[in-house]
Design an enzyme around this catalytic site. Structure first.
Site: not given
Ligand code: AQP
Length: 328
Positions: A112, A193, A196
């Site tokens: 990040k 990965k 969002k």
């Molecule tokens: N690509 C993924 N595949 C499987 N699991 C995923 N998770 C996130 N991306 C994937 C799981 O979703 C849960 C919630 O995630 P989060 O919102 O706490 O943050 P994150 O892991 O950082 O997810 P994002 O979508 O990538 O959000 P941003 O872009 O805001 O950083 C967690 O259990 C995570 O493991």
């Protein structure tokens, strides 16, 4: 007494099928076997700038979607993190027992920081706040996607360090990964990965995408130069599509091999699209029903916060006493 499960999701955008398959699908599934607390972690979201009006909207939208995915407020407490101040209070106490070097090693922090121009201290402290979320409720089990396993290990290290410095205080949490779909990759770039916050129309399938958009995104998904599926030589794009299919349908490895070997990529994508649409359509219908009642989601969130507050206060008191802080 039932064991406790705790997990969270950031209101940083529309949740996608990676969030669903990695974590949210499990939340609804295991809620009847555990004392379940599910958090919308808005304090985590602000470690990167969020537009205030949009953030407020995203919190309510996400709560509505979690209910639509089957989180049952009679069995689970659905909580917005910032409405229970003990999350932040405990995070500070844990910050004081966490060596900076542990945090600087976190791969998500390193990734990040490469994307941001200015890095907040909050981004470095993110995993400590996550440890506080879990340890605050003395959770036994934490269902997450694979990207969060390093943070979970850190939470255990922090708990262990605290317990050895100040005496047995925290329950050791256990990571729970799904069998399939623990790491769903971007449709446009299968080496990255699904996230969002990654922009680009072809990157992620949002849980609220209408069927036509889902089909269009999948038909454009990156594959490789082979003409048809070969499980032994396939590239990461094809492997990702099969993982999505298998996680949605819970098909066995044997049936994947039998049904998909030799299938042309166009047909593979159609099969995957129909599985995704079939799983998401009922959830989207429930989402429309839930959000039609404007006060319902706020009521569930207020009840959730009220229900978990005694446990949160109890842990904070315990920690304060252990550390020698003033407890009148
Ligand atoms: N690509 C993924 N595949 C499987 N699991 C995923 N998770 C996130 N991306 C994937 C799981 O979703 C849960 C919630 O995630 P989060 O919102 O706490 O943050 P994150 O892991 O950082 O997810 P994002 O979508 O990538 O959000 P941003 O872009 O805001 O950083 C967690 O259990 C995570 O493991």
């Amino acid at each position: 007494m039932k064991k406790r499960v705790l997990s969270g999701i950031q209101p940083t955008g529309s949740p996608h099928i990676g969030n669903y398959l990695g974590a949210l699908k499990n939340w609804a599934k295991i809620q009847y076997d555990y004392d379940s607390i599910y958090c919308i972690v808005d304090l985590h979201a602000i470690t990167i700038y969020q537009d205030p009006a949009e953030l407020r909207g995203k919190i309510l939208e996400l709560a509505g979607m979690l209910l639509a995915l089957g989180i049952d407020p009679k069995h689970s407490s659905l909580v917005v993190q910032s409405s229970v101040p003990e999350h932040a209070e405990l995070a500070w106490m844990l910050t004081c027992v966490t060596p900076i070097g542990w945090l600087e090693r976190m791969t998500q922090y390193k990734a990040k920081t490469e994307e941001q121009e200015s890095i907040s201290d909050g981004l470095l402290q993110y995993p400590v706040l996550m440890a506080a979320d879990i340890l605050l409720y003395q959770a036994h089990v934490v269902p997450v996607g694979d990207d969060q396993t390093q943070h979970l290990e850190l939470a255990r290290d922090i708990a262990q360090r605290f317990n050895s410095l100040y005496g047995e205080t925290f329950t050791m949490p256990e990571t729970r990964l799904p069998t399939h779909g623990a790491r769903i990759m971007g449709l446009d770039d299968p080496d990255k990965k699904m996230s969002k916050s990654t922009t680009g129309e072809g990157h992620a399938i949002s849980l609220l995408d209408p069927p036509d958009r889902i089909r269009k995104k999948l038909m454009r998904a990156t594959t490789d130069s082979n003409p048809a599926v070969d499980l032994d030589t396939m590239g990461p794009g094809v492997s990702n599509l099969l993982s999505i299919y298998q996680a949605f349908t819970e098909a066995s490895d044997d049936s994947i091999r039998n049904d998909f070997t030799g299938l042309r990529y166009g047909d593979l994508k159609k099969r995957v699209a129909e599985a995704v649409v079939a799983a998401l359509e009922p959830m989207q219908q429930r989402y429309r029903e839930i959000t039609a009642d404007s006060g319902y989601v706020a009521k569930v969130l207020a009840e959730g916060a009220e229900r978990v507050t005694p446990a949160a206060r109890d842990t904070v008191q315990k920690v304060k006493r252990a550390m020698g802080l003033y407890t009148p």
